[in-house]
Design a protein around this motif. Structure first.
Motif, short mmCIF file in Angstrom:
data_model
loop_
_atom_site.label_atom_id
_atom_site.label_comp_id
_atom_site.label_asym_id
_atom_site.label_seq_id
_atom_site.Cartn_x
_atom_site.Cartn_y
_atom_site.Cartn_z
N GLY A 1 -19.79 16.63 8.89
CA GLY A 1 -18.61 17.45 9.14
C GLY A 1 -17.44 16.57 9.52
N ASP B 1 -15.24 15.44 15.57
CA ASP B 1 -14.49 15.97 16.71
C ASP B 1 -14.82 15.15 17.96
OD1 ASP B 1 -12.63 17.68 17.82
OD2 ASP B 1 -14.12 19.15 18.45
N ASP C 1 -24.05 24.37 15.47
CA ASP C 1 -22.59 24.49 15.57
C ASP C 1 -21.93 24.17 14.24
OD1 ASP C 1 -22.91 25.20 18.20
OD2 ASP C 1 -22.61 23.17 18.97
N ASN C 2 -20.69 23.72 14.31
CA ASN C 2 -19.94 23.39 13.11
C ASN C 2 -20.61 22.23 12.36
OD1 ASN C 2 -17.97 25.28 13.92
ND2 ASN C 2 -17.08 23.75 15.29
N TYR D 1 -26.28 21.28 19.08
CA TYR D 1 -25.13 21.09 18.19
C TYR D 1 -25.49 21.30 16.71
CZ TYR D 1 -27.22 16.42 17.66
OH TYR D 1 -28.09 15.39 17.44
N THR E 1 -27.39 27.05 5.25
CA THR E 1 -26.12 27.72 5.57
C THR E 1 -26.32 29.01 6.37
OG1 THR E 1 -26.19 28.86 3.43
CG2 THR E 1 -25.01 26.75 3.52
N LYS F 1 -15.43 19.40 13.95
CA LYS F 1 -14.36 20.38 14.03
C LYS F 1 -14.76 21.66 13.31
CE LYS F 1 -10.74 16.84 14.16
NZ LYS F 1 -9.57 16.25 13.45
N ASN F 2 -14.12 22.76 13.69
CA ASN F 2 -14.36 24.03 13.02
C ASN F 2 -13.58 24.06 11.71
OD1 ASN F 2 -15.11 26.61 12.42
ND2 ASN F 2 -13.67 27.59 13.82
N GLN F 3 -13.99 23.19 10.80
CA GLN F 3 -13.33 23.02 9.51
C GLN F 3 -14.42 22.78 8.47
OE1 GLN F 3 -10.51 19.78 9.44
NE2 GLN F 3 -10.34 19.77 7.21
N PRO F 4 -14.62 23.71 7.56
CA PRO F 4 -15.73 23.57 6.62
C PRO F 4 -15.56 22.38 5.68
CG PRO F 4 -14.30 25.39 5.97
CD PRO F 4 -13.82 24.93 7.32
N HIS G 1 -22.09 20.88 8.21
CA HIS G 1 -22.96 21.29 7.12
C HIS G 1 -24.31 20.62 7.32
CE1 HIS G 1 -23.61 22.82 2.99
NE2 HIS G 1 -24.49 21.82 2.94
#
Length: 250
Positions: free
Chosen positions: A164, A167, A73-74, A70, A54, A20-23, A76
């Protein structure tokens, strides 16, 4: 079956490639690094390091090396490093001129330190509700990765690890029957192997047929056979890259 939450979580392990786009919070990253540091280490040399990647441009370059889009993508991205450079520096500052840190023994110690730390980090991440994917594919071009990360002598990248918030919810990938991986006292592979893996091949075939993404029809034994003759060009250069980093020269 043992009733234990940790064991159950590990038996339910699934590789997560979509986040997900959630750090991931910085304090959670620090906690995972602490877990990695508390992994068993050969001779207490702690011969590994971790780089958090990063910078988006670097992530994109590593994604290209891995051939896994991927990765950029989102999520770490960690790269775990076999690291004898730090211990060489300590010795030099203490006036020691002898240096066997590039030998096979010390390289394997550093490699195992880094590998064990990766798995410990995955277990911890999953216990926090995170998903993870281990990336052996970073070695598709080890020299380029070394250049991207500016790694000094006596260091070498071992594995990438992307974590991460999941998703996706992929199916559980079936593993080999125990009798093919667990022996007593001596190596006792059941022979002949392939006919006895027919049921397992059927389960793997069903897994790929039903998988939500990247649908394909395949079996375990077919994958093994294909790998026997597959040698990616840059992976054939791994020994030379290791030697340029100061390892395996003895």
């Amino acid at each position: 079956m043992v009733e234990n939450a940790t064991v159950a979580r590990q038996l339910a392990h699934r590789t997560i490639r979509a986040f997900k786009n959630q750090p991931v919070a910085p304090e959670m990253i620090s906690e995972l690094i602490a877990v990695a540091q508390h992994t068993a280490t050969s001779n207490f040399q702690q011969a590994f390091s971790v780089i958090s990647v990063t910078d988006l441009a670097k992530k994109q370059q590593i994604a290209a090396i891995s051939k896994q889009p991927y990765v950029a993508d989102n999520g770490h991205l960690f790269v775990f490093i076999a690291d004898q450079h730090r211990n060489q520096q300590i010795g030099a500052e203490m006036g020691t001129t002898a240096n066997h840190l590039g030998g096979a023994d010390r390289f394997l110690q550093a490699w195992s330190d880094a590998s064990l730390a990766v798995q410990n980090t995955v277990v911890a991440a999953e216990s926090l509700g995170l998903g993870a994917v281990i990336l052996g594919s970073i070695l598709n071009d080890a020299q380029q990765l070394i250049d991207i990360l500016e790694l000094p002598q006596l260091t070498f990248p071992v594995l990438g690890l992307a974590i991460g918030w999941p998703d996706q919810a992929p199916q559980l990938k079936p593993r080999l029957p125990e009798r093919f991986v667990h022996f007593e006292n001596t190596y006792q592979l059941p022979m002949p192997v392939k006919p006895q893996l027919a049921d397992y091949d059927a389960r793997v075939h069903e897994y790929y047929d039903l998988r939500d993404a990247n649908r394909r029809v395949d079996t375990f034994t077919n994958q093994v056979q294909q790998r026997l003759s597959l040698q990616p060009e840059k992976r054939a250069e791994l020994l030379q890259v290791l030697q340029r980093q100061g390892f395996l020269l003895e």
